[in-house]
Design an enzyme around this catalytic site. Structure first.
Site, PDB file in Angstrom:
ATOM      1  N   LYS A   1       0.834  -1.195   0.000  1.00  0.00           N
ATOM      2  CA  LYS A   1       0.000   0.000   0.000  1.00  0.00           C
ATOM      3  C   LYS A   1       0.874   1.253   0.000  1.00  0.00           C
ATOM      4  CE  LYS A   1      -2.819   2.247   3.426  1.00  0.00           C
ATOM      5  NZ  LYS A   1      -2.627   3.528   2.798  1.00  0.00           N
ATOM      6  N   ARG A   2       1.973   1.169   0.732  1.00  0.00           N
ATOM      7  CA  ARG A   2       2.853   2.334   0.825  1.00  0.00           C
ATOM      8  C   ARG A   2       3.453   2.725  -0.522  1.00  0.00           C
ATOM      9  NH1 ARG A   2       6.770   0.767   4.615  1.00  0.00           N
ATOM     10  NH2 ARG A   2       5.248  -0.652   5.487  1.00  0.00           N
TER      11      ARG A   2
END
Ligand code: GLU
Length: 508
Positions: A267-268
């Protein structure tokens, strides 16, 4: 195996939003089932009550609905092997855990958290690799292998907390035949005595997963590579249950990697590089943190599917655009690679652009209309179609439709001072005023007539095209962007074009 017997499942745990890797797993299962006329099942693996997120199941279903990945059996529509939510199957699993204990393939363990921690601490000092509950340590622990039968029964009767652990064989090579990776051999000393069942009556993932795959007559387990380390344990469980002959075939899909290939896509990475890693927008139930989704970012589901299909699979030809039906036709497990697949955000946009290009002007207008309406604006549909025809080549994501065309629907609210500094000369206002007067006389206002008029006008004023067109664009659009100025003026019409120029001259 007969084609019609094929049964595959997608088995997510509703612990949060579905990552695109999860959607890819669902897609490959779906393609495989459809290709061979089999059945595709959704099973919700929600036995870990502490990790459940209330909105996650709904999110998973909505995501797959949006993609057009449809199930034959699922918690909503049911089916012959239901229920399809493990929390509704709680009563089933205990029986199988006890069967394993009876057959000496599993045992009760009563160790407290502190005792487990002490064991880990003790072992870390000598050899961290063995700091686990398994063949090397279990005889030093408090379990039905070290306690007498009476002691075990007494503890159970007293309601003492326990878990049931699998008894991993001491010295054995376990073979997982993977349809993508071939034969994977794992030595049992790399495995630990995983917990299968807890005293609160809940099974762990491993037990529930195996029992349900068996009861639901799953023929192929197609899942992400992160589950490969669990596969030897699953093979053992099939054997210990006496189900080895009906064990499903395994296919572990390659990891989705960061764009630079260094590690798993997270996600980062999406936040950092500005692309979504989730199919739909997700709002964290506790933090209210919003993560972007492909749908809301302006991807078409058919493009999204095509992007995912190519993350690990390829058709072996040059063809890149595949409809869902073409994917079903061409898909095969043999053409899935072993190596991780790099996610390329630019390529993802390219795919969406290709699918938007396949749309008619009317279809694009249909995609743009809601944005116009949401702003409380009213325009004739044919007008929107004409605008879309002009700007269509610039559109990569659905919001690009509006971003490239807003000035056809609302006048600029500001004028770029940066552009003004560059193009606004002392003679500009005079030239623009003269144009206003001349253009006002044009009877039939359209792009071609405007163009013809401009040529005469410019040579009469001894001016070059840019000297007039750049200021006009700044006044009509507020910036130096957009399609050809005569195209814009042609579509806006005489009244609106001249009005904007007049207003602009006063405000700039
Ligand atoms: N519940 C597991 C997951 O969340 C399923 C893994 C499997 O397909 O066996 O991915």
């Amino acid at each position: 195996m007969k084609d019609s017997m094929i049964r595959v499942r997608f088995a997510p745990s509703p612990t949060g939003p579905l990552h695109i890797g999860g959607v890819r797993t669902a897609l490959y299962n779906y393609l495989f089932a459809r290709k061979y006329g089999g059945k595709f099942i959704l099973r919700i693996e929600d036995t870990d009550q502490n990790r459940q997120v209330a909105t996650a199941e709904e999110y998973i279903m909505e995501s797959l609905d949006w993609c057009g990945i449809l199930f034959d059996e699922d918690p909503r529509k049911g089916g012959p092997y239901g229920p399809y939510r493990q929390s509704e199957r709680k009563e089933i699993y205990g029986h199988y855990a006890l069967q394993l204990v009876r057959n000496k393939f599993a045992y009760y363990a009563f160790d407290t958290e502190e005792e487990l921690e002490q064991m880990r601490q003790r072992l870390k000092i000598s050899d961290p690799a063995f700091a686990q509950y398994g063949p090397a340590t279990r005889l030093e622990m408090k379990n039905s292998l070290t306690l007498t039968e009476n002691e075990v029964q007494q503890r159970l009767k007293d309601g003492e907390p326990f878990v049931i652990r699998i008894k991993i064989p001491e010295n054995e090579e376990i073979i997982v035949n993977d349809l993508i990776r071939g034969e994977v051999v794992v030595h049992s000393h790399n495995l630990d005595d995983k917990v299968l069942f807890k005293s609160d009556g809940w099974p762990t993932y491993h037990l529930a997963n195996i029992v349900d795959d068996h009861l639901m007559k799953i023929t192929h387990v197609i899942r992400g590579e992160e589950w490969l380390p669990s596969a030897p344990l699953h093979v053992l469980l099939y054997r210990y249950m006496g189900w080895e002959a009906e064990m499903p075939e395994f296919a572990h899909l390659p990891l989705l990697l960061k764009p630079d290939g260094n590690g798993k896509l997270s996600k980062r990475d999406g936040d950092r590089l500005g692309f979504p890693v989730f199919p739909l927008q997700w709002t964290g139930p506790d933090t209210q943190e919003v993560s972007s989704g492909y749908r809301e970012t302006g991807y078409l589901p058919e493009a999204f599917i095509n992007i995912l299909a190519f993350l690990g699979w390829n058709p072996g030809t040059e063809q890149e655009l595949f409809s869902l039906n073409e994917l079903i036709d061409q898909f095969s497990l043999e053409r899935i690679g072993k190596h991780g697949s790099k996610f390329d955000p630019d390529k993802a946009k390219w795919f969406n652009h290709q699918y938007l290009k396949l749309k008619t002007d009317e279809e694009l207008a249909g995609l743009l209309s809601p944005t116009i309406e949401n702003r409380g604006l009213k325009f004739n549909f044919n007008y929107i179609v004409t605008v879309c025809a002009l700007i269509r080549d610039r559109v990569y994501l659905i919001p690009d439709l509006w971003n490239n065309s807003w000035f056809f629907f609302i006048p600029p609210s500001a004028y770029s001072q940066q552009v003004k500094q560059k193009i606004w000369k002392p003679e500009t206002p005079g030239l623009v005023k003269a144009f206003l007067e001349e253009a006002g006389k044009l009877v039939e206002w359209n792009k071609d007539n405007l163009h013809a008029m401009l040529e005469v006008f410019l040579s009469g004023h001894n001016a070059k095209m840019g000297q007039l067109m750049n200021p006009l664009r700044l006044l009509v659009v507020g910036d130096n962007q957009g399609p050809g100025m005569t195209d814009i003026a042609g579509i806006l019409g005489k009244e609106e074009t001249l009005r904007r120029i007049r207003v602009g001259l006063e405000r700039i």
